[in-house]
Design a protein around this motif. Structure first.
Motif, PDB file in Angstrom:
ATOM      1  N   CYS A  55       0.826  -1.205   0.000  1.00  0.00           N
ATOM      2  CA  CYS A  55       0.000   0.000   0.000  1.00  0.00           C
ATOM      3  C   CYS A  55       0.858   1.252   0.000  1.00  0.00           C
ATOM      4  O   CYS A  55       2.026   1.241   0.384  1.00  0.00           O
ATOM      5  CB  CYS A  55      -0.958   0.006   1.188  1.00  0.00           C
ATOM      6  SG  CYS A  55      -0.177   0.195   2.808  1.00  0.00           S
ATOM      7  N   SER A  56       0.244   2.315  -0.451  1.00  0.00           N
ATOM      8  CA  SER A  56       0.844   3.639  -0.408  1.00  0.00           C
ATOM      9  C   SER A  56       0.224   4.391   0.764  1.00  0.00           C
ATOM     10  O   SER A  56      -0.959   4.210   1.066  1.00  0.00           O
ATOM     11  CB  SER A  56       0.553   4.376  -1.723  1.00  0.00           C
ATOM     12  OG  SER A  56       1.009   5.701  -1.678  1.00  0.00           O
ATOM     13  N   ILE A  57       1.010   5.225   1.444  1.00  0.00           N
ATOM     14  CA  ILE A  57       0.501   6.046   2.538  1.00  0.00           C
ATOM     15  C   ILE A  57       0.562   7.510   2.113  1.00  0.00           C
ATOM     16  O   ILE A  57       1.625   8.022   1.746  1.00  0.00           O
ATOM     17  CB  ILE A  57       1.311   5.850   3.835  1.00  0.00           C
ATOM     18  CG1 ILE A  57       1.212   4.399   4.322  1.00  0.00           C
ATOM     19  CG2 ILE A  57       0.838   6.822   4.916  1.00  0.00           C
ATOM     20  CD1 ILE A  57      -0.179   3.971   4.760  1.00  0.00           C
ATOM     21  N   THR A  58      -0.576   8.178   2.156  1.00  0.00           N
ATOM     22  CA  THR A  58      -0.667   9.595   1.807  1.00  0.00           C
ATOM     23  C   THR A  58      -1.360  10.321   2.955  1.00  0.00           C
ATOM     24  O   THR A  58      -2.278   9.769   3.568  1.00  0.00           O
ATOM     25  CB  THR A  58      -1.486   9.794   0.513  1.00  0.00           C
ATOM     26  OG1 THR A  58      -1.015   8.898  -0.497  1.00  0.00           O
ATOM     27  CG2 THR A  58      -1.370  11.227   0.010  1.00  0.00           C
ATOM     28  N   ILE A  59      -0.945  11.538   3.241  1.00  0.00           N
ATOM     29  CA  ILE A  59      -1.558  12.343   4.295  1.00  0.00           C
ATOM     30  C   ILE A  59      -2.361  13.464   3.649  1.00  0.00           C
ATOM     31  O   ILE A  59      -1.865  14.174   2.770  1.00  0.00           O
ATOM     32  CB  ILE A  59      -0.499  12.943   5.240  1.00  0.00           C
ATOM     33  CG1 ILE A  59       0.470  11.859   5.725  1.00  0.00           C
ATOM     34  CG2 ILE A  59      -1.169  13.638   6.415  1.00  0.00           C
ATOM     35  CD1 ILE A  59      -0.178  10.706   6.465  1.00  0.00           C
ATOM     36  N   THR A  60      -3.625  13.609   4.077  1.00  0.00           N
ATOM     37  CA  THR A  60      -4.491  14.662   3.553  1.00  0.00           C
ATOM     38  C   THR A  60      -5.003  15.541   4.691  1.00  0.00           C
ATOM     39  O   THR A  60      -4.813  15.238   5.863  1.00  0.00           O
ATOM     40  CB  THR A  60      -5.699  14.070   2.794  1.00  0.00           C
ATOM     41  OG1 THR A  60      -6.513  13.333   3.730  1.00  0.00           O
ATOM     42  CG2 THR A  60      -5.242  13.152   1.673  1.00  0.00           C
ATOM     43  N   ASN A  61      -5.658  16.639   4.307  1.00  0.00           N
ATOM     44  CA  ASN A  61      -6.208  17.577   5.287  1.00  0.00           C
ATOM     45  C   ASN A  61      -7.573  17.082   5.779  1.00  0.00           C
ATOM     46  O   ASN A  61      -8.609  17.710   5.550  1.00  0.00           O
ATOM     47  CB  ASN A  61      -6.343  18.964   4.668  1.00  0.00           C
ATOM     48  CG  ASN A  61      -4.992  19.603   4.396  1.00  0.00           C
ATOM     49  OD1 ASN A  61      -4.316  20.067   5.302  1.00  0.00           O
ATOM     50  ND2 ASN A  61      -4.586  19.604   3.128  1.00  0.00           N
ATOM     51  N   GLY A  62      -7.593  15.951   6.446  1.00  0.00           N
ATOM     52  CA  GLY A  62      -8.823  15.395   6.970  1.00  0.00           C
ATOM     53  C   GLY A  62      -9.470  14.406   6.016  1.00  0.00           C
ATOM     54  O   GLY A  62      -9.064  14.259   4.854  1.00  0.00           O
ATOM     55  N   ALA A  63     -10.503  13.718   6.520  1.00  0.00           N
ATOM     56  CA  ALA A  63     -11.157  12.659   5.750  1.00  0.00           C
ATOM     57  C   ALA A  63     -11.956  13.206   4.575  1.00  0.00           C
ATOM     58  O   ALA A  63     -11.975  12.602   3.493  1.00  0.00           O
ATOM     59  CB  ALA A  63     -12.061  11.840   6.670  1.00  0.00           C
ATOM     60  N   ASP A  65     -11.416  15.881   2.828  1.00  0.00           N
ATOM     61  CA  ASP A  65     -10.439  16.239   1.797  1.00  0.00           C
ATOM     62  C   ASP A  65      -9.960  14.986   1.071  1.00  0.00           C
ATOM     63  O   ASP A  65      -9.835  14.977  -0.158  1.00  0.00           O
ATOM     64  CB  ASP A  65      -9.258  16.963   2.449  1.00  0.00           C
ATOM     65  CG  ASP A  65      -8.185  17.370   1.451  1.00  0.00           C
ATOM     66  OD1 ASP A  65      -8.510  18.031   0.452  1.00  0.00           O
ATOM     67  OD2 ASP A  65      -7.004  17.013   1.671  1.00  0.00           O
ATOM     68  N   ALA A  66      -9.707  13.925   1.823  1.00  0.00           N
ATOM     69  CA  ALA A  66      -9.235  12.675   1.216  1.00  0.00           C
ATOM     70  C   ALA A  66     -10.266  12.110   0.249  1.00  0.00           C
ATOM     71  O   ALA A  66      -9.936  11.738  -0.891  1.00  0.00           O
ATOM     72  CB  ALA A  66      -8.921  11.659   2.307  1.00  0.00           C
ATOM     73  N   VAL A  67     -11.516  12.039   0.691  1.00  0.00           N
ATOM     74  CA  VAL A  67     -12.565  11.449  -0.153  1.00  0.00           C
ATOM     75  C   VAL A  67     -12.749  12.261  -1.433  1.00  0.00           C
ATOM     76  O   VAL A  67     -12.849  11.700  -2.534  1.00  0.00           O
ATOM     77  CB  VAL A  67     -13.893  11.356   0.631  1.00  0.00           C
ATOM     78  CG1 VAL A  67     -15.038  10.962  -0.298  1.00  0.00           C
ATOM     79  CG2 VAL A  67     -13.766  10.340   1.773  1.00  0.00           C
ATOM     80  N   GLU A  68     -12.757  13.588  -1.300  1.00  0.00           N
ATOM     81  CA  GLU A  68     -12.938  14.415  -2.493  1.00  0.00           C
ATOM     82  C   GLU A  68     -11.773  14.236  -3.469  1.00  0.00           C
ATOM     83  O   GLU A  68     -11.984  14.090  -4.684  1.00  0.00           O
ATOM     84  CB  GLU A  68     -13.064  15.887  -2.105  1.00  0.00           C
ATOM     85  CG  GLU A  68     -13.252  16.797  -3.308  1.00  0.00           C
ATOM     86  CD  GLU A  68     -13.639  18.215  -2.925  1.00  0.00           C
ATOM     87  OE1 GLU A  68     -14.231  18.912  -3.773  1.00  0.00           O
ATOM     88  OE2 GLU A  68     -13.339  18.620  -1.781  1.00  0.00           O
ATOM     89  N   ARG A  69     -10.549  14.217  -2.969  1.00  0.00           N
ATOM     90  CA  ARG A  69      -9.386  14.068  -3.865  1.00  0.00           C
ATOM     91  C   ARG A  69      -9.347  12.675  -4.488  1.00  0.00           C
ATOM     92  O   ARG A  69      -8.949  12.519  -5.644  1.00  0.00           O
ATOM     93  CB  ARG A  69      -8.099  14.359  -3.100  1.00  0.00           C
ATOM     94  CG  ARG A  69      -7.938  15.810  -2.689  1.00  0.00           C
ATOM     95  CD  ARG A  69      -6.613  16.060  -1.977  1.00  0.00           C
ATOM     96  NE  ARG A  69      -6.560  17.378  -1.379  1.00  0.00           N
ATOM     97  CZ  ARG A  69      -6.256  18.498  -2.035  1.00  0.00           C
ATOM     98  NH1 ARG A  69      -5.968  18.440  -3.328  1.00  0.00           N
ATOM     99  NH2 ARG A  69      -6.229  19.667  -1.403  1.00  0.00           N
ATOM    100  N   LEU A  70      -9.758  11.665  -3.740  1.00  0.00           N
ATOM    101  CA  LEU A  70      -9.791  10.313  -4.296  1.00  0.00           C
ATOM    102  C   LEU A  70     -10.794  10.215  -5.441  1.00  0.00           C
ATOM    103  O   LEU A  70     -10.506   9.621  -6.492  1.00  0.00           O
ATOM    104  CB  LEU A  70     -10.154   9.307  -3.198  1.00  0.00           C
ATOM    105  CG  LEU A  70      -9.049   8.994  -2.186  1.00  0.00           C
ATOM    106  CD1 LEU A  70      -9.634   8.350  -0.940  1.00  0.00           C
ATOM    107  CD2 LEU A  70      -7.994   8.082  -2.812  1.00  0.00           C
ATOM    108  N   LEU A  71     -11.970  10.798  -5.243  1.00  0.00           N
ATOM    109  CA  LEU A  71     -12.993  10.747  -6.290  1.00  0.00           C
ATOM    110  C   LEU A  71     -12.556  11.524  -7.530  1.00  0.00           C
ATOM    111  O   LEU A  71     -12.670  11.032  -8.656  1.00  0.00           O
ATOM    112  CB  LEU A  71     -14.315  11.304  -5.762  1.00  0.00           C
ATOM    113  CG  LEU A  71     -15.023  10.471  -4.696  1.00  0.00           C
ATOM    114  CD1 LEU A  71     -16.242  11.223  -4.161  1.00  0.00           C
ATOM    115  CD2 LEU A  71     -15.447   9.105  -5.242  1.00  0.00           C
ATOM    116  N   THR A  72     -12.059  12.745  -7.328  1.00  0.00           N
ATOM    117  CA  THR A  72     -11.681  13.556  -8.486  1.00  0.00           C
ATOM    118  C   THR A  72     -10.430  13.021  -9.175  1.00  0.00           C
ATOM    119  O   THR A  72     -10.197  13.323 -10.355  1.00  0.00           O
ATOM    120  CB  THR A  72     -11.466  15.025  -8.076  1.00  0.00           C
ATOM    121  OG1 THR A  72     -10.493  15.094  -7.021  1.00  0.00           O
ATOM    122  CG2 THR A  72     -12.762  15.646  -7.589  1.00  0.00           C
ATOM    123  N   ALA A  73      -9.636  12.213  -8.476  1.00  0.00           N
ATOM    124  CA  ALA A  73      -8.454  11.615  -9.112  1.00  0.00           C
ATOM    125  C   ALA A  73      -8.828  10.490 -10.056  1.00  0.00           C
ATOM    126  O   ALA A  73      -8.065  10.156 -10.974  1.00  0.00           O
ATOM    127  CB  ALA A  73      -7.506  11.087  -8.033  1.00  0.00           C
TER     128      ALA A  73
END
Length: 347
Positions: A55-63, A65-73
């Motif tokens: 797995c890859s570990i990435t740090i985001t500005n909260g959950a 933010d993570a969900v939005e960036r994952l979807l738009t990626a």
């Protein structure tokens, strides 16, 4: 009395001011690695045994933010995303803001229903957002048996992005049951610290498949660039502090006790809520429209959330109340239950 906020109890959060004084922090400059090594180490030691794959570990500005960036990626405007119904408010907002189409999945006391998941997958969704435990608003946690059944269904759709938002991880009363099967090629497990270290500490750890990790990092660099290393370092040191770990165990027990206080008080008035619940809130099903009940409770001095606000799609209306129990006392639980019972008994 505010029983609508969904906030943790401030008294159960660690003292960030004192922790900052003890934090061993070296100022970082442009070009430094995006992830704080101590937090990366903590994340891998706590997550790798659960995901059982590279797995890859990435740090985001909260959950969120993570969900939005994952979807738009991974997705484009108009793509369909499956979400639980009722659903976390921030997920509903994220889909609307990015012009994704929400496809609801029914849930019961064991989590997403197999029928709900299959219908969503067969409709052509490109991603799924789920809460493996302490679902907000209902408090439901996915059982091991249900996770196995859902995993077998997902195995037939290996290219659907599976996002698990494990927001209550460190203070959950239930163990984590993984949804994404080994055949899933695009997945992410998101764990923020907001509920147990503090909402203002905007840090979430994202474990994902390697390609998703690259995409997520690319989207982060094009926006915020990185999450503050000071926040990352503080989070890592707190999560490794034996005193804080003991505090998290205490918070877990206190939240469970307060949920039980409210449930028992309601039960004394024949207002029943599901036995299986977790998190900061209690979901109270009703046999009538919830909006007038919410209004009358407010007139009596009690603020709660209308269950219809958590509908995944506009056409679905949930007759229920979401009551935040994170700070409730025995007296408050009894008074609230009495007020609700009086309203329900009146015409």
């Amino acid at each position: 009395m505010d029983l609508a906020s969904g906030n943790p109890d401030p008294a159960l959060l660690p003292d960030l001011r004192a922790s900052l004084d003890r934090t061993t922090y070296t100022p970082r400059l442009y070009g430094a690695a995006a992830t704080e090594p101590l937090l990366d180490s903590w994340a891998r030691s706590s997550i790798e045994d659960e995901v059982l794959r590279p797995c890859s570990i990435t740090i985001t500005n909260g959950a969120v933010d993570a969900v939005e960036r994952l979807l738009t990626a991974h997705l484009t405007r108009g793509d369909a995303v499956a979400i639980e119904d009722p659903c976390f408010l921030a997920s509903i907002g994220t889909l609307k803001a990015n012009s994704f189409r929400a496809v609801p999945m029914d849930i019961d006391t064991s989590g997403i229903t197999p029928q709900g998941l299959l219908r969503a997958l067969e409709s052509g969704v490109r991603a799924i957002i789920c809460t493996p435990r302490a679902h907000n608003p209902t408090g439901v946690s996915m059982s091991a048996d249900r996770a196995a059944i859902l995993g077998s269904i997902l195995a037939e759709f290996p290219h659907v992005l599976v996002i698990e938002d494990d927001h209550f991880s460190a203070v959950s009363s239930n163990r984590y049951c993984r949804l994404a099967p080994m055949s899933t090629t695009r997945w992410a497990l998101v764990r923020s610290v907001s509920k147990f270290l503090g909402p203002d500490l905007r840090v979430a750890v994202v474990a994902s498949d390697l390609d998703t990790g690259i995409r997520l990092s690319t989207h982060l660099r094009s926006g915020a660039n990185w999450v503050s290393h000071l926040q990352q370092r503080l989070s890592a040191e707190l999560l490794s502090d034996p005193t804080v770990i003991d505090g998290l165990a205490n918070a877990r027990a206190v939240y469970e006790r307060r949920r039980t206080l409210l449930k028992s008080a309601l039960s004394e008035h024949d207002i029943e809520v599901p036995d299986t619940f977790d998190g900061l809130n209690v979901w109270v099903p009703l046999d009538r429209d919830s909006e007038p009940i919410v209004e009358r409770l407010a007139e009596s001095g009690w603020l709660v959330r209308d269950g219809s606000q958590f509908s995944a799609t506009p056409g679905q209306c949930h007759r229920a109340l979401r009551v935040t129990a994170s700070t409730i006392t025995s007296d408050q639980a009894r008074e609230f239950a009495s007020a609700l019972a009086e309203i329900l008994a009146s015409p």
